[in-house]
Design a protein around this motif. Structure first.
Motif, mmCIF file in Angstrom:
data_model
loop_
_atom_site.group_PDB
_atom_site.id
_atom_site.type_symbol
_atom_site.label_atom_id
_atom_site.label_comp_id
_atom_site.label_asym_id
_atom_site.label_seq_id
_atom_site.Cartn_x
_atom_site.Cartn_y
_atom_site.Cartn_z
ATOM 1 N N ASN A 16 6.366 -12.541 -12.415
ATOM 2 C CA ASN A 16 4.951 -13.342 -12.363
ATOM 3 C C ASN A 16 3.608 -12.491 -12.477
ATOM 4 O O ASN A 16 1.988 -12.896 -12.953
ATOM 5 C CB ASN A 16 4.819 -14.802 -12.315
ATOM 6 N N ILE A 17 3.743 -11.144 -12.382
ATOM 7 C CA ILE A 17 2.688 -9.936 -12.590
ATOM 8 C C ILE A 17 2.636 -9.552 -13.159
ATOM 9 O O ILE A 17 3.760 -9.216 -13.880
ATOM 10 C CB ILE A 17 2.554 -9.656 -10.773
ATOM 11 N N GLU A 18 2.257 -9.487 -14.481
ATOM 12 C CA GLU A 18 2.053 -8.922 -15.778
ATOM 13 C C GLU A 18 1.678 -7.675 -15.637
ATOM 14 O O GLU A 18 0.604 -7.026 -14.426
ATOM 15 C CB GLU A 18 1.046 -10.017 -16.337
ATOM 16 N N ALA A 19 1.820 -6.393 -15.655
ATOM 17 C CA ALA A 19 1.501 -4.950 -15.731
ATOM 18 C C ALA A 19 0.778 -4.623 -17.014
ATOM 19 O O ALA A 19 0.952 -4.971 -18.154
ATOM 20 C CB ALA A 19 2.887 -4.655 -16.490
ATOM 21 N N ASN A 20 -0.728 -5.026 -16.493
ATOM 22 C CA ASN A 20 -1.689 -4.178 -17.500
ATOM 23 C C ASN A 20 -2.888 -3.723 -15.911
ATOM 24 O O ASN A 20 -2.529 -3.092 -15.184
ATOM 25 C CB ASN A 20 -2.349 -5.870 -17.882
ATOM 26 N N GLN A 21 -3.619 -3.275 -17.648
ATOM 27 C CA GLN A 21 -4.782 -2.120 -17.095
ATOM 28 C C GLN A 21 -5.259 -2.433 -15.323
ATOM 29 O O GLN A 21 -5.602 -2.174 -14.623
ATOM 30 C CB GLN A 21 -5.975 -1.882 -17.641
ATOM 31 N N GLU A 22 -5.523 -4.258 -15.806
ATOM 32 C CA GLU A 22 -6.552 -4.698 -15.115
ATOM 33 C C GLU A 22 -6.460 -4.844 -13.513
ATOM 34 O O GLU A 22 -6.687 -4.119 -12.713
ATOM 35 C CB GLU A 22 -6.645 -6.420 -15.015
ATOM 36 N N VAL A 23 -4.246 -4.858 -13.477
ATOM 37 C CA VAL A 23 -3.235 -4.902 -11.477
ATOM 38 C C VAL A 23 -3.254 -3.290 -11.726
ATOM 39 O O VAL A 23 -3.392 -2.840 -10.817
ATOM 40 C CB VAL A 23 -1.842 -5.484 -12.298
ATOM 41 N N LYS A 24 -3.407 -2.397 -12.814
ATOM 42 C CA LYS A 24 -3.340 -0.845 -12.000
ATOM 43 C C LYS A 24 -4.582 -0.501 -12.044
ATOM 44 O O LYS A 24 -4.723 0.082 -10.672
ATOM 45 C CB LYS A 24 -2.913 -0.053 -13.674
ATOM 46 N N THR A 25 -5.872 -0.608 -11.970
ATOM 47 C CA THR A 25 -6.806 -0.593 -11.266
ATOM 48 C C THR A 25 -6.971 -1.120 -9.901
ATOM 49 O O THR A 25 -8.245 -0.884 -9.120
ATOM 50 C CB THR A 25 -7.837 -1.122 -12.583
ATOM 51 N N ALA A 26 -6.761 -2.569 -10.248
ATOM 52 C CA ALA A 26 -6.814 -2.766 -8.208
ATOM 53 C C ALA A 26 -6.156 -1.771 -7.316
ATOM 54 O O ALA A 26 -6.277 -1.509 -6.382
ATOM 55 C CB ALA A 26 -6.258 -4.417 -8.569
ATOM 56 N N ILE A 27 -4.372 -1.965 -8.081
ATOM 57 C CA ILE A 27 -3.824 -0.674 -7.137
ATOM 58 C C ILE A 27 -4.880 0.292 -6.618
ATOM 59 O O ILE A 27 -4.938 1.285 -5.653
ATOM 60 C CB ILE A 27 -2.471 -0.488 -7.669
ATOM 61 N N LEU A 28 -5.466 1.417 -7.617
ATOM 62 C CA LEU A 28 -5.978 2.240 -7.181
ATOM 63 C C LEU A 28 -6.756 1.638 -6.892
ATOM 64 O O LEU A 28 -7.840 3.102 -6.213
ATOM 65 C CB LEU A 28 -6.299 3.111 -8.769
ATOM 66 N N ALA A 29 -7.915 0.819 -6.877
ATOM 67 C CA ALA A 29 -9.298 0.422 -6.263
ATOM 68 C C ALA A 29 -8.348 0.601 -4.141
ATOM 69 O O ALA A 29 -8.797 0.988 -3.437
ATOM 70 C CB ALA A 29 -9.704 -0.718 -6.444
ATOM 71 N N HIS A 30 -7.320 -0.123 -4.592
ATOM 72 C CA HIS A 30 -7.072 -0.582 -2.953
ATOM 73 C C HIS A 30 -6.412 0.906 -2.470
ATOM 74 O O HIS A 30 -6.895 1.291 -1.453
ATOM 75 C CB HIS A 30 -5.045 -1.110 -3.567
ATOM 76 N N CYS A 31 -6.152 1.772 -3.365
ATOM 77 C CA CYS A 31 -5.645 3.094 -2.882
ATOM 78 C C CYS A 31 -6.667 3.906 -2.102
ATOM 79 O O CYS A 31 -6.733 4.727 -1.515
ATOM 80 C CB CYS A 31 -4.895 4.126 -3.662
ATOM 81 N N SER A 32 -7.689 3.730 -2.741
ATOM 82 C CA SER A 32 -8.730 4.674 -2.636
ATOM 83 C C SER A 32 -9.735 4.132 -1.245
ATOM 84 O O SER A 32 -10.341 4.908 -0.308
ATOM 85 C CB SER A 32 -10.221 4.627 -4.128
ATOM 86 N N GLN A 33 -9.391 2.485 -1.450
ATOM 87 C CA GLN A 33 -10.004 1.827 -0.011
ATOM 88 C C GLN A 33 -9.353 2.743 1.121
ATOM 89 O O GLN A 33 -10.444 2.964 2.245
ATOM 90 C CB GLN A 33 -9.614 0.772 0.073
ATOM 91 N N HIS A 34 -7.831 2.659 0.976
ATOM 92 C CA HIS A 34 -7.069 3.552 3.079
ATOM 93 C C HIS A 34 -6.522 4.692 2.263
ATOM 94 O O HIS A 34 -6.347 5.000 3.531
ATOM 95 C CB HIS A 34 -5.633 2.148 2.307
ATOM 96 N N LEU A 35 -7.229 5.885 1.436
ATOM 97 C CA LEU A 35 -6.867 7.223 1.244
ATOM 98 C C LEU A 35 -7.471 8.224 1.284
ATOM 99 O O LEU A 35 -9.144 7.282 0.443
ATOM 100 C CB LEU A 35 -5.088 7.219 0.435
ATOM 101 N N PRO A 36 -7.192 9.432 1.454
ATOM 102 C CA PRO A 36 -8.550 10.247 1.743
ATOM 103 C C PRO A 36 -8.282 10.283 -0.337
ATOM 104 O O PRO A 36 -7.473 9.889 -0.627
ATOM 105 C CB PRO A 36 -8.535 11.192 1.977
ATOM 106 N N PRO A 37 -9.662 11.063 -1.087
ATOM 107 C CA PRO A 37 -9.823 11.147 -2.671
ATOM 108 C C PRO A 37 -8.492 11.728 -2.735
ATOM 109 O O PRO A 37 -8.085 11.432 -3.563
ATOM 110 C CB PRO A 37 -10.971 11.882 -2.633
ATOM 111 N N TYR A 38 -8.437 13.347 -2.666
ATOM 112 C CA TYR A 38 -7.111 13.992 -2.157
ATOM 113 C C TYR A 38 -5.159 13.011 -2.805
ATOM 114 O O TYR A 38 -4.573 13.551 -3.365
ATOM 115 C CB TYR A 38 -6.645 15.177 -2.133
ATOM 116 N N MET A 39 -5.751 12.170 -2.194
ATOM 117 C CA MET A 39 -4.131 11.645 -1.976
ATOM 118 C C MET A 39 -4.173 9.975 -3.233
ATOM 119 O O MET A 39 -2.569 9.595 -3.718
ATOM 120 C CB MET A 39 -3.885 10.787 -0.632
ATOM 121 N N VAL A 40 -5.071 10.070 -3.303
ATOM 122 C CA VAL A 40 -5.329 8.424 -4.437
ATOM 123 C C VAL A 40 -3.942 8.874 -5.388
ATOM 124 O O VAL A 40 -5.037 10.149 -6.213
ATOM 125 C CB VAL A 40 -6.926 8.229 -5.128
ATOM 126 N N PRO A 41 -3.373 8.897 -6.152
ATOM 127 C CA PRO A 41 -2.560 8.766 -7.254
ATOM 128 C C PRO A 41 -3.543 9.142 -8.461
ATOM 129 O O PRO A 41 -4.827 7.864 -8.947
ATOM 130 C CB PRO A 41 -1.905 7.619 -7.623
#
Length: 577
Positions: free
Chosen positions: A520-545
């Protein structure tokens, strides 16, 4: 109070994990039996106990021994001798069991391959060991029947999955599937024709193959061509004797659902029979039926893989107390994230289990499992402690120099389950097995990790999955994909993910994440942006996909592991949204 032993700083010397075992078990010698002798010694006094549950048919240990003897006589009549290699392409059927034990009784060596491998691959497996004899099930025969003349095979036996069932079930099966028509070729025998021969022959005393070889299985080939792994009787028997530490008793039920060409499954099969268990053989496993299997057969022991255990989370209806019979449920073969382990344990407990999921580590080259946790709640990356007769050390990558506690390096194991070697490949054997100054053979696992001061082994990734990245100033950093995956999996939209490196001339490689979203989660740019933001919050910049690719499901190898090579190939082709 007993004085605590002073630590040297080197886990392989201190072996702090031995505090988990009693002195009696630590000092207990291992058996010198073959796998057939182990089966006989532990079950000959219990002929009426159930040995096999197979498609609602029960086979006793007495009946099993009679079938093994019949099978051994038939192989003698066929011309099989000590040290001969007999290739097998079979699912989990009674005939597979009889054959493995019969060959071991004769000192011959089963070469066990994937029954649904492609024609070229099957021919390759047969020819590389110069196999004169080939046992296959009807599905394999349909694949390879027109190519047998391209192989070393002199005699081939074809067995139906219903050989051990009642005449009425056989009739109904063949009515539905059609009778398997074998070619009119003197080299091809049905199981019935094969087993009828040699019944008047005398059986010699149990034999051993040279070097104590007991079976050849094959690696998964995730980092290259599959290799034939030769394991000994000592490897398999010592495995089950170390497993006797578990809470078990005679006539417990063990479920064998992974195919026998997987060494982990084969060693579990031998363990089950040597313990006098009722062994549930499942020839065609359906992951969504795991709760039904456990409930109907009152399964006590399951050694599985993460993908099969995770299936519990997706079953819509589970009977009350479905998991009440469980004494051990274990998963090994690849990493399993803490969130999933917690969720699986929650479902197990909710439906009657008194035990949690156990996490383990093993390799084909180590005859399956070699380390295990005491429960599923041992911290992210923990695979527990080595089996009682096994040893572990962490070495500097590319060397044999041992590291101390909490230092990261390559995980290595020694002990009685270390394989004899790769078939016909001394160079490959010497690359993975290093011999130290004391003559101890150490398997270099290719896994990165460390050992804590209490003896717990923690895995942080695979050496070959390391991603090297170079920044604009030329500074090179190491990225462990698993660290990124652990962050991504905590995002509420994510069901499963895998990170691979994408080659790049300017920065060596950069991380890309493949993500399977929750229902029930749609694959779209909004979800992608949210996952990348989550990574940025918890990982050093060079590890963010740099990229997120949404896919419907993870590609898997025939052993149920995530297929990293396929994802690396996909990473070069598209970024699906």
């Amino acid at each position: 109070m007993e004085k605590q032993q002073k630590l040297t700083g080197y886990p392989s010397i201190d072996q702090p994990w031995l505090k988990n075992y009693s002195p009696e078990w630590i000092n207990r010698p291992l058996s010198e039996d073959t796998i057939f002798e182990s089966l006989l010694a532990n079950n000959r006094d219990y002929p009426n106990d159930i040995a096999i549950h197979y498609l609602k048919t029960n086979i006793t240990y007495g009946e099993m021994f009679a079938q093994i003897d019949q099978c051994a006589r038939a192989f003698i009549a066929l011309g099989v001798q000590r040290n001969d290699i007999v290739t097998m392409a079979m699912p989990n059927t009674p005939e597979m069991v009889y054959t493995v034990y019969a060959l071991n009784r004769l000192g011959a060596i089963p070469n066990i391959i994937h029954p649904l491998a492609g024609k070229e691959e099957i021919c390759k497996y047969l020819n590389e060991v110069r196999s004169r004899f080939f046992l296959m099930f009807t599905g394999t025969y349909a694949i390879v029947k027109d190519a047998l003349n391209q192989t070393s095979v002199e005699k081939a036996i074809v067995a139906s999955p219903v050989e051990s069932l009642s005449p009425i079930i056989k009739f109904l099966y063949r009515l539905k599937k059609g009778k398997e028509a074998l070619a009119k070729d003197e080299r091809i025998l049905s199981w019935k024709q094969f087993i009828c021969d040699g019944q008047t022959l005398d059986l010699p005393a149990p034999q051993r193959a040279d070097e104590d070889a007991a079976a050849i299985t094959h690696t998964g080939g995730t980092t290259g061509d599959p290799k034939g792994v030769v394991c000994s009787n000592k490897n398999y028997v010592s495995k089950w004797e170390q497993m006797k530490l578990r809470d078990c008793e005679r006539q417990d039920c063990a479920m064998i659902h992974l195919p026998p060409f997987v060494n982990y499954s084969l060693s579990t099969l031998f363990t089950s029979f040597s313990m006098g268990f009722r062994t549930l053989l499942i020839p065609h496993y359906e992951t969504n039926k795991i709760a039904d299997y456990i409930y109907y057969y009152k399964v006590n022991h399951i050694l599985s893989i993460p993908a099969c255990c995770e299936a519990i989370l997706h079953i819509s209806k589970i009977r009350k107390d479905a998991f009440q019979s469980l004494k051990l449920i274990a998963a090994g073969g690849e990493s399993m994230d803490a969130v999933t382990i917690r969720d699986v344990n929650k479902i197990l407990r909710e439906y009657g289990s008194t035990v949690d999921l156990v996490i383990g580590m093993g390799m084909t080259e180590l005859t399956g499992g070699v380390a295990h946790t005491s429960s599923g709640e041992n911290g992210q990356g923990s695979i527990g402690v080595p089996f009682i007769k096994s040893n572990c050390k962490i070495v500097e990558i590319g060397t044999d120099i041992e590291k101390t506690y909490d230092e990261i390096g390559e995980i290595c194991f020694s002990g009685p389950t270390v394989m004899i070697g790769y078939y016909g490949d001394k160079k490959g054997t010497d690359e993975i097995i290093h011999v130290d100054g004391n003559g101890t053979r150490w398997v270099h696992s290719g896994d990165l990790g460390y050992i804590t001061r209490d003896g717990t082994i923690c895995v942080i990734g695979r050496i070959k999955r390391l991603i090297m990245i170079k920044d604009k100033d030329g500074l090179i950093s190491k990225i462990f994909p698993e660290r990124i995956e652990h962050v991504i999996e905590t995002h509420p939209a994510v069901a499963l993910n895998c990170v691979v490196g994408v080659p790049d001339e300017q920065c060596i490689a950069w991380p890309k994440a493949f993500v399977v979203l929750n229902e029930n989660i749609e694959a779209n740019q909004e979800v992608k942006t949210a996952i990348l933001a989550h990574c940025s919050q918890h990982l050093p910049p060079y590890m963010v996909p740099r990229e997120i690719a949404f896919i419907d499901e993870m590609p898997r190898t025939d052993r149920g592991k995530i297929d990293f090579k396929q994802l690396e190939h996909l990473s070069m082709k598209f970024n699906k949204i």
